[in-house]
Design a protein around this motif. Structure first.
Motif, PDB file in Angstrom:
ATOM      1  N   ARG B  96       0.816  -1.218   0.000  1.00 40.38           N
ATOM      2  CA  ARG B  96       0.000   0.000   0.000  1.00 40.38           C
ATOM      3  C   ARG B  96       0.847   1.265   0.000  1.00 40.38           C
ATOM      4  N   GLU B  97       1.833   1.306   0.895  1.00 45.44           N
ATOM      5  CA  GLU B  97       2.550   2.567   1.094  1.00 45.44           C
ATOM      6  C   GLU B  97       3.672   2.765   0.089  1.00 45.44           C
ATOM      7  N   ASP B 102      -3.484  -0.465  -5.371  1.00 42.64           N
ATOM      8  CA  ASP B 102      -4.858  -0.185  -4.938  1.00 42.64           C
ATOM      9  C   ASP B 102      -5.830  -1.314  -5.290  1.00 42.64           C
ATOM     10  N   GLY B 123      -3.622  -2.468   5.788  1.00 41.03           N
ATOM     11  CA  GLY B 123      -4.038  -2.275   4.409  1.00 41.03           C
ATOM     12  C   GLY B 123      -4.744  -3.447   3.769  1.00 41.03           C
ATOM     13  N   ASP B 125      -7.861  -5.580   2.673  1.00 35.44           N
ATOM     14  CA  ASP B 125      -9.275  -5.243   2.492  1.00 35.44           C
ATOM     15  C   ASP B 125     -10.091  -6.478   2.095  1.00 35.44           C
ATOM     16  N   ALA B 151      -1.083   1.942   7.126  1.00 39.78           N
ATOM     17  CA  ALA B 151      -1.570   1.973   5.749  1.00 39.78           C
ATOM     18  C   ALA B 151      -3.059   2.279   5.640  1.00 39.78           C
ATOM     19  N   ASP B 152      -3.777   2.296   6.774  1.00 41.30           N
ATOM     20  CA  ASP B 152      -5.217   2.556   6.685  1.00 41.30           C
ATOM     21  C   ASP B 152      -5.545   4.047   6.716  1.00 41.30           C
TER      22      ASP B 152
END
Lengths: 123, 173, 553
Positions: B96-97, B102, B123, B125, B151-152
């Motif tokens: 994510r970072e 995505d 992160g 999902d 990451a959220d």
């Protein structure tokens, strides 16, 4: 020739205290413990204890020697566990005293059987 | 069961990806989930054919290996062989970072409810678990505040506190 | 003193609710013991030899009188009337019931105490200098940075399931009272030539079966980048630390196998790739934390206290003043150390009654502050010298005035086989026997600084590797034996001790220590501590004292 003697122990799940399988269920007193001299019976009891996950944690069998006719855990670790902390004789099951507590306190090193068990609580 | 986190909402979904073993034949035309090894062999062809492709990453696999192809992936599944094995959290954060991925980041393997907040914060999902979506959501949201950036993108305590100070100053001003 | 704000309070409350739920799930059978064990450990709850044990954190070793009274209440209501202060600035209650634990934790929360991350493979309570805010030579208050680390590491989502436990120490004085070089990360605060605050970052120290003194991977990390840099270290460790072997899973093994230089370059590469401003603490929050520690309302007093000096006519007070009181940064104040090593007593144990006495005395004489040291003692950091005689009298009445700080009977001992399920041998009875051997306080003073540290197994909770004299309990064919090591240090001159010779039976240990001490007294040069003499002469004279019949090697 020495017999392979066993005692079944665990910790009470909710309280954490050391317990031993006795004739009348699980007891806080080592003096109440059933002494197994039949390996198959001991293993079967261990299996049953492992299934009792709602009341027990970490059941296992310990080795016991017949010392002067009394059942004494062979390892000093198990003797301390059965008695309570050696630095606080007033704490744990040892506080009740008795012949067996005294025998455990007197044992040194790796206890070895010296003859047969004088008690009848064998299975 | 597969739980997805979408628009701040946890819900159960059908898994549209078919897991393909390394030695199994590729059939049909749907979305597939491959190991890194299988992806290295067949991934380019599948992507060229317009298939949706996900890659399953083991805890010892370096997530860096995926970096060049990440923009074309729909899913990265990160394995928890045991729930005490926390390597996948770092992989998710890096996805994510560092790489700005995505697509879907899915937790697979030993996925327990007590890890819900760790996973969401890092992160993930999507969650392959036996836990129901409501219980999962409650566990993921258990903590009303967080102490550190992750990451959220939740505001850590130090940002919340600074906001309080700023608002107070604005009121006085 | 630092206090929780609404966010800190909510964090602990949320954790306690989560743990209450986990305990309930275990008791109702929704969780197996295997599933529950890591969860309870993450909240400091062990199943020990006789009972559950709850380890409560004392962040940076700082207690207030109110917190101390809360610990006394827990000891009395849910335990057997005492607690045990550990080498990691925690306190342990050895007789807790699982079913009571959620209530204990809720009660502790009312006093801003918790058991979060006091065990498990996560970032543990940060060790800090018990003299923080009182030591003259410190360059900054290490509690501020320890609190920064406390927040960052609490429920860190990425670093909750590390390969193994992870311990950080922060010190800001040239004299290291934290054993920083024996931690997974040791942080030594310094100012560089430009006056900028920064950390020497030491990584990969530790004890256990493979002891290491940590390696410096950065001489001067600008203080403002602490959190991003720690994140980089932890990320490299979380990803590449070994998980296949419990005994090789600590960061020290990773650092040793890569080499410190390669490890440092991996950390730097990770750090360079990070969005640091998002991770680093903003100045405004640092200022808030700094301010939240407040200022102690020190009085202006002459540096010399006539009352203190006059009290020295009492030999017992004079001895206490010499050994337990050290200079404070503020003229007219002293730092008073309270030994939990009464002769023949259990190192680190403190009764509920004693805790309450300490709380009262701290309130009366010491601005309500009490500190916990990694050597299992307590400290009243801010006591006006004028009031030390009254404090001493109060301590003496509670059996807390033993004048032996840093002396031979001021030993570290782990709980050992009297309590611990992992131990191979008892540690406390050995400490008690040594303590009685050196009961004469005049002789103890003549011997001078001597740090004896005793562990009941190779996990080394008793820090034996870094004892001037280390004692390790082993099980040898069903008997308790003890192996001696010499020459270790956990302070700024950190070193790992060397094994002296074959292990000794339990009844031989105190006598062997006596012989080592006599050998030292016979050959020491002026101003040499035991450790200095050992370093000068090597093991020869000491080995000859304990093993006179051994052949010359």
């Amino acid at each position: 020739m020495s017999e392979a003697l066993k005692v079944l122990t665990a910790n009470d799940l909710a309280g954490g205290q050391v317990v031993f399988l006795s004739e009348a269920g699980w007891s806080d007193r080592y003096a109440d413990a059933v002494i197994f001299d039949d390996a198959a019976a001991a293993d079967a009891a261990l299996e049953a204890a492992r299934a009792a996950t709602l009341t027990l944690a970490d059941p296992y069998l310990i080795d016991v020697a017949a010392v002067d006719g009394l059942p004494v855990p062979t390892s000093y670790r198990e003797r301390i566990r059965a008695l309570g902390p050696t630095i606080h004789p007033d704490m744990g099951p040892q506080a009740d005293g008795g012949v067996l507590v005294h025998a455990l306190q007197q044992a040194r090193g790796a206890a070895r059987s010296s003859g047969r068990l004088g008690l009848i609580r064998r299975k | 069961m597969l739980i997805r986190l979408e628009n701040d909402h946890f819900h159960t979904v059908e898994d549209r990806f078919t897991a393909v073993d390394d030695d199994a034949a590729l059939t049909g035309d749907g979305a597939v989930l491959l190991s890194l090894t299988r992806f290295e062999a067949d991934g380019a062809a599948l992507l060229a054919a317009g298939r949706d492709v996900g890659v399953r990453i083991g805890p010892a696999d370096r997530i860096e290996a995926l970096a060049p192809v990440l923009p074309s992936l729909a899913l990265v599944a990160l394995e928890f062989p045991k729930y005490r094995d926390g390597r996948a959290y770092s992989s998710a954060v890096l996805l994510r970072e560092r790489y700005g991925f995505d697509g879907e980041v899915r937790a697979v393997g030993d996925v327990q409810i007590d890890q819900a907040w760790n996973m969401v914060r890092c992160g993930f999902d999507a969650f392959e678990t036996t836990v129901g979506p409501n219980a999962w959501a409650a566990a993921a949201r258990r903590y009303r505040h967080v102490y550190q950036a992750s990451a959220d993108n939740r505001a850590p305590a130090f940002v919340e506190r600074a906001r309080v100070v700023r608002d107070a100053v604005a009121t006085v001003g | 003193m630092f206090h929780y704000d609404a966010i800190d309070t909510a964090m602990v409350a949320d954790r306690n609710a989560e743990f209450r739920d986990q305990v309930q799930r275990r008791l109702s059978g929704d969780l197996t013991e295997d599933q529950f064990k890591p969860l309870r450990l993450m909240n400091g709850l062990y199943l020990q030899l006789h009972s559950y044990m709850l380890r409560v954190a004392i962040p940076y070793g700082a207690l207030t009188s109110a917190k101390m009274r809360a610990l006394a209440h827990v000891a009395r209501r849910w335990d057997k009337g005492y607690g045990h202060f550990t080498t990691r600035q925690n306190v342990q209650f050895h007789w807790i019931r699982l079913s009571d634990t959620p209530d204990v934790l809720d009660y502790l929360a009312t006093a801003e105490l918790h058991a979060i991350q006091t065990s498990g493979n996560c970032i543990r309570n940060t060790t800090s200098d018990p003299f923080a805010g009182a030591a003259a030579e410190e360059v900054d208050d290490p509690r501020v940075w320890s609190e920064v680390i406390r927040q960052w590491s609490t429920f860190h989502p990425e670093f909750t399931y590390l390969p193994r436990k992870f311990k950080i120490a922060v010190t800001a004085s040239p004299q290291d009272r934290t054993a920083a070089r024996a931690h997974d990360i040791g942080l030594v605060l310094r100012r560089n030539r430009d006056g900028r605050l920064g950390f020497e970052v030491i990584v990969g120290g530790g004890m256990g079966r493979t002891p290491y003194i940590g390696s410096t991977i950065r001489e001067h990390l600008p203080a403002e980048h602490l959190l991003s840099y720690l994140t980089a270290i932890l990320r490299v460790y979380n990803r590449f630390g070994r998980r296949d072997n419990l005994y090789k899973a600590r960061i020290k093994i990773l650092v040793a196998s890569l080499g410190a230089a390669e490890f440092a370059s991996q950390v730097d590469a990770e750090w360079d790739a990070m969005d640091r401003p998002r991770l680093d603490l903003p100045d405004i929050e640092l200022a808030r934390i700094r301010a939240s520690f407040g200022l102690v309302p020190f009085r202006t007093m002459p540096p010399r206290s006539e009352r203190f000096e006059a009290a020295r006519s009492d030999p017992a007070f004079a001895r206490f003043a010499r050994n337990n009181v050290v200079p404070h940064k503020i003229p007219g104040y002293g730092i008073v150390q309270v030994s939990l090593k009464g002769i023949g007593e259990v190192p680190g144990d403190c009764s509920a009654d004693q805790m309450e006495v300490l709380a009262d005395l701290a309130e009366r004489h010491g601005h309500g502050e009490i500190r916990v040291t990694h050597e299992q003692n307590l400290v009243l950091p801010h006591v006006p010298l004028d009031e030390v005689p009254a404090l001493h009298a109060g301590l003496a009445a509670a059996g807390l005035a033993t004048p032996n700080i840093n002396l031979v009977s001021d030993m570290i001992a782990c709980p050992g086989l009297d309590y611990c399920a992992l131990a191979n041998a008892r540690a406390i009875p050995v400490a008690q026997a040594i303590s009685r051997t050196f009961a004469d306080p005049a002789r103890a003073e003549r011997i001078g600084e001597l740090k004896i540290k005793i562990s009941g197994c190779i996990n080394a909770c008793g820090h034996h590797h870094v004892g001037h004299i280390g004692i390790l309990g082993v099980d040898k064919k069903g008997e308790e034996f003890y192996q001696l090591t010499l020459g270790g240090s956990g302070a700024e001159d950190a070193a790992i001790g060397h094994v002296l010779g074959p292990a000794l039976g339990a009844d031989k240990v105190a006598d062997a220590i006596d012989k080592l001490v006599e050998a030292y007294l016979a050959i020491r040069q002026p101003d040499e501590r035991f450790l200095d003499t050992y370093r000068r002469t090597g093991v020869g004279p000491f080995k000859a004292a304990v093993y006179p019949d051994a052949h010359q090697a």
